[in-house]
Write a protein that holds these residues in place. Structure first.
Motif, PDB file in Angstrom:
ATOM      1  N   LYS A  45     -47.697 -36.187 112.543  1.00  0.00           N
ATOM      2  CA  LYS A  45     -47.235 -34.805 112.356  1.00  0.00           C
ATOM      3  C   LYS A  45     -46.324 -34.713 111.143  1.00  0.00           C
ATOM      4  O   LYS A  45     -46.781 -34.788 110.020  1.00  0.00           O
ATOM      5  N   LEU A  46     -45.027 -34.565 111.331  1.00  0.00           N
ATOM      6  CA  LEU A  46     -44.115 -34.388 110.208  1.00  0.00           C
ATOM      7  C   LEU A  46     -43.314 -35.636 109.865  1.00  0.00           C
ATOM      8  O   LEU A  46     -42.493 -35.618 108.948  1.00  0.00           O
ATOM      9  N   THR A  47     -43.512 -36.714 110.593  1.00  0.00           N
ATOM     10  CA  THR A  47     -42.761 -37.940 110.327  1.00  0.00           C
ATOM     11  C   THR A  47     -43.643 -38.970 109.650  1.00  0.00           C
ATOM     12  O   THR A  47     -44.826 -39.093 109.941  1.00  0.00           O
ATOM     13  N   HIS A  48     -43.029 -39.710 108.753  1.00  0.00           N
ATOM     14  CA  HIS A  48     -43.699 -40.796 108.042  1.00  0.00           C
ATOM     15  C   HIS A  48     -43.034 -42.103 108.445  1.00  0.00           C
ATOM     16  O   HIS A  48     -41.810 -42.234 108.357  1.00  0.00           O
ATOM     17  N   LYS A  49     -43.833 -43.033 108.882  1.00  0.00           N
ATOM     18  CA  LYS A  49     -43.310 -44.299 109.382  1.00  0.00           C
ATOM     19  C   LYS A  49     -43.830 -45.440 108.516  1.00  0.00           C
ATOM     20  O   LYS A  49     -45.026 -45.514 108.222  1.00  0.00           O
ATOM     21  N   ALA A  50     -42.930 -46.315 108.125  1.00  0.00           N
ATOM     22  CA  ALA A  50     -43.289 -47.521 107.386  1.00  0.00           C
ATOM     23  C   ALA A  50     -42.731 -48.706 108.159  1.00  0.00           C
ATOM     24  O   ALA A  50     -41.564 -48.714 108.540  1.00  0.00           O
ATOM     25  N   GLU A  51     -43.584 -49.678 108.418  1.00  0.00           N
ATOM     26  CA  GLU A  51     -43.118 -50.896 109.100  1.00  0.00           C
ATOM     27  C   GLU A  51     -43.698 -52.099 108.386  1.00  0.00           C
ATOM     28  O   GLU A  51     -44.762 -52.024 107.769  1.00  0.00           O
ATOM     29  N   ALA A  52     -42.974 -53.188 108.475  1.00  0.00           N
ATOM     30  CA  ALA A  52     -43.413 -54.404 107.785  1.00  0.00           C
ATOM     31  C   ALA A  52     -43.003 -55.622 108.593  1.00  0.00           C
ATOM     32  O   ALA A  52     -41.954 -55.636 109.244  1.00  0.00           O
ATOM     33  N   SER A  53     -43.852 -56.619 108.540  1.00  0.00           N
ATOM     34  CA  SER A  53     -43.509 -57.921 109.103  1.00  0.00           C
ATOM     35  C   SER A  53     -43.661 -58.943 107.986  1.00  0.00           C
ATOM     36  O   SER A  53     -44.626 -58.913 107.230  1.00  0.00           O
ATOM     37  N   ILE A  54     -42.684 -59.810 107.893  1.00  0.00           N
ATOM     38  CA  ILE A  54     -42.638 -60.793 106.817  1.00  0.00           C
ATOM     39  C   ILE A  54     -42.625 -62.185 107.426  1.00  0.00           C
ATOM     40  O   ILE A  54     -41.866 -62.461 108.358  1.00  0.00           O
ATOM     41  N   LEU A  55     -43.456 -63.032 106.889  1.00  0.00           N
ATOM     42  CA  LEU A  55     -43.457 -64.433 107.267  1.00  0.00           C
ATOM     43  C   LEU A  55     -42.762 -65.213 106.157  1.00  0.00           C
ATOM     44  O   LEU A  55     -43.241 -65.240 105.024  1.00  0.00           O
ATOM     45  N   VAL A  56     -41.598 -65.763 106.476  1.00  0.00           N
ATOM     46  CA  VAL A  56     -40.866 -66.608 105.541  1.00  0.00           C
ATOM     47  C   VAL A  56     -40.842 -68.014 106.113  1.00  0.00           C
ATOM     48  O   VAL A  56     -41.158 -68.211 107.282  1.00  0.00           O
ATOM     49  N   SER A  57     -40.478 -68.958 105.293  1.00  0.00           N
ATOM     50  CA  SER A  57     -40.468 -70.333 105.780  1.00  0.00           C
ATOM     51  C   SER A  57     -39.476 -70.459 106.927  1.00  0.00           C
ATOM     52  O   SER A  57     -38.289 -70.230 106.763  1.00  0.00           O
ATOM     53  N   GLY A  58     -39.994 -70.742 108.102  1.00  0.00           N
ATOM     54  CA  GLY A  58     -39.145 -70.969 109.259  1.00  0.00           C
ATOM     55  C   GLY A  58     -38.808 -69.751 110.088  1.00  0.00           C
ATOM     56  O   GLY A  58     -38.104 -69.878 111.071  1.00  0.00           O
ATOM     57  N   ASN A  59     -39.315 -68.564 109.742  1.00  0.00           N
ATOM     58  CA  ASN A  59     -38.947 -67.386 110.508  1.00  0.00           C
ATOM     59  C   ASN A  59     -39.955 -66.263 110.283  1.00  0.00           C
ATOM     60  O   ASN A  59     -40.733 -66.282 109.337  1.00  0.00           O
ATOM     61  N   HIS A  60     -39.892 -65.272 111.181  1.00  0.00           N
ATOM     62  CA  HIS A  60     -40.726 -64.078 111.104  1.00  0.00           C
ATOM     63  C   HIS A  60     -39.788 -62.883 111.200  1.00  0.00           C
ATOM     64  O   HIS A  60     -39.048 -62.756 112.173  1.00  0.00           O
ATOM     65  N   LEU A  61     -39.790 -62.015 110.194  1.00  0.00           N
ATOM     66  CA  LEU A  61     -38.891 -60.871 110.150  1.00  0.00           C
ATOM     67  C   LEU A  61     -39.687 -59.578 110.311  1.00  0.00           C
ATOM     68  O   LEU A  61     -40.822 -59.481 109.851  1.00  0.00           O
ATOM     69  N   PHE A  62     -39.077 -58.569 110.961  1.00  0.00           N
ATOM     70  CA  PHE A  62     -39.736 -57.293 111.183  1.00  0.00           C
ATOM     71  C   PHE A  62     -38.744 -56.155 110.977  1.00  0.00           C
ATOM     72  O   PHE A  62     -37.582 -56.264 111.363  1.00  0.00           O
ATOM     73  N   ALA A  63     -39.222 -55.069 110.366  1.00  0.00           N
ATOM     74  CA  ALA A  63     -38.389 -53.876 110.208  1.00  0.00           C
ATOM     75  C   ALA A  63     -39.292 -52.659 110.179  1.00  0.00           C
ATOM     76  O   ALA A  63     -40.476 -52.746 109.825  1.00  0.00           O
ATOM     77  N   GLU A  64     -38.719 -51.509 110.574  1.00  0.00           N
ATOM     78  CA  GLU A  64     -39.456 -50.260 110.502  1.00  0.00           C
ATOM     79  C   GLU A  64     -38.499 -49.138 110.131  1.00  0.00           C
ATOM     80  O   GLU A  64     -37.294 -49.230 110.365  1.00  0.00           O
ATOM     81  N   SER A  65     -39.076 -48.089 109.537  1.00  0.00           N
ATOM     82  CA  SER A  65     -38.275 -46.958 109.114  1.00  0.00           C
ATOM     83  C   SER A  65     -39.074 -45.684 109.302  1.00  0.00           C
ATOM     84  O   SER A  65     -40.270 -45.646 109.005  1.00  0.00           O
ATOM     85  N   VAL A  66     -38.422 -44.643 109.781  1.00  0.00           N
ATOM     86  CA  VAL A  66     -39.060 -43.344 109.984  1.00  0.00           C
ATOM     87  C   VAL A  66     -38.278 -42.300 109.196  1.00  0.00           C
ATOM     88  O   VAL A  66     -37.072 -42.164 109.383  1.00  0.00           O
ATOM     89  N   GLU A  67     -38.965 -41.605 108.307  1.00  0.00           N
ATOM     90  CA  GLU A  67     -38.346 -40.567 107.477  1.00  0.00           C
ATOM     91  C   GLU A  67     -39.286 -39.378 107.376  1.00  0.00           C
ATOM     92  O   GLU A  67     -40.421 -39.423 107.851  1.00  0.00           O
ATOM     93  N   GLU A  68     -38.819 -38.318 106.723  1.00  0.00           N
ATOM     94  CA  GLU A  68     -39.659 -37.141 106.514  1.00  0.00           C
ATOM     95  C   GLU A  68     -40.548 -37.287 105.287  1.00  0.00           C
ATOM     96  O   GLU A  68     -41.500 -36.529 105.115  1.00  0.00           O
ATOM     97  N   ASP A  69     -40.256 -38.253 104.424  1.00  0.00           N
ATOM     98  CA  ASP A  69     -41.029 -38.510 103.213  1.00  0.00           C
ATOM     99  C   ASP A  69     -41.446 -39.979 103.206  1.00  0.00           C
ATOM    100  O   ASP A  69     -40.639 -40.855 103.550  1.00  0.00           O
ATOM    101  N   MET A  70     -42.679 -40.265 102.802  1.00  0.00           N
ATOM    102  CA  MET A  70     -43.174 -41.644 102.834  1.00  0.00           C
ATOM    103  C   MET A  70     -42.412 -42.528 101.856  1.00  0.00           C
ATOM    104  O   MET A  70     -42.091 -43.673 102.165  1.00  0.00           O
ATOM    105  N   TYR A  71     -42.098 -42.009 100.678  1.00  0.00           N
ATOM    106  CA  TYR A  71     -41.374 -42.815  99.699  1.00  0.00           C
ATOM    107  C   TYR A  71     -39.955 -43.126 100.188  1.00  0.00           C
ATOM    108  O   TYR A  71     -39.449 -44.219  99.969  1.00  0.00           O
ATOM    109  N   ALA A  72     -39.326 -42.185 100.872  1.00  0.00           N
ATOM    110  CA  ALA A  72     -38.001 -42.436 101.453  1.00  0.00           C
ATOM    111  C   ALA A  72     -38.097 -43.482 102.562  1.00  0.00           C
ATOM    112  O   ALA A  72     -37.220 -44.339 102.697  1.00  0.00           O
ATOM    113  N   ALA A  73     -39.172 -43.439 103.344  1.00  0.00           N
ATOM    114  CA  ALA A  73     -39.369 -44.434 104.404  1.00  0.00           C
ATOM    115  C   ALA A  73     -39.557 -45.828 103.806  1.00  0.00           C
ATOM    116  O   ALA A  73     -39.025 -46.817 104.330  1.00  0.00           O
ATOM    117  N   ILE A  74     -40.292 -45.903 102.698  1.00  0.00           N
ATOM    118  CA  ILE A  74     -40.511 -47.198 102.039  1.00  0.00           C
ATOM    119  C   ILE A  74     -39.202 -47.720 101.462  1.00  0.00           C
ATOM    120  O   ILE A  74     -38.899 -48.917 101.559  1.00  0.00           O
TER     121      ILE A  74
END
Length: 108
Positions: A45-74
């Motif tokens: 609808k009106l929300t833009h969600k960006a999420e990412a998972s990163i594999l680094v040596s020895g760990n797995h990181l995750f983050a997500e962001s919800v904004e009204e604009d996709m570029y702001a979410a990124i």
């Protein structure tokens, strides 16, 4: 570093893809052990969600962001990931230093 970008209910345009690549390059400048980054962009609808998972040596990181604009979410997502990568790097370097100092104490 391998970068995978997928979209749910959104077309990944070349400009959007280039913007994500620019933002993820900052992560590799801070920590060169980034192996894989999976980015998922989603529009609901009106929300833009960006999420990412990163594999680094020895760990797995995750983050997500919800904004009204996709570029702001990124942007917000990149900031969150940057903080996590720096924290991970700090943990690794402090553990190596502790192990070295611990060995010196035992040897004396």
């Amino acid at each position: 570093m391998q970068l995978n970008i997928t979209g749910h209910h959104i077309e990944i345009t070349p400009s959007l893809s280039n913007y994500i690549k620019e933002k993820t390059e900052r992560l590799t400048r801070h920590y060169d052990q980034v192996i894989n980054i999976n980015v998922i962009l989603e529009v609901q609808k009106l929300t833009h969600k960006a999420e990412a998972s990163i594999l680094v040596s020895g760990n797995h990181l995750f983050a997500e962001s919800v904004e009204e604009d996709m570029y702001a979410a990124i942007d917000s997502l990149a900031d969150k990931l940057d903080r996590q990568v720096l924290k991970h790097k700090e943990k690794i370097t402090s553990k190596h230093r502790q192990e070295g100092s611990h060995r010196n104490i035992i040897a004396e």
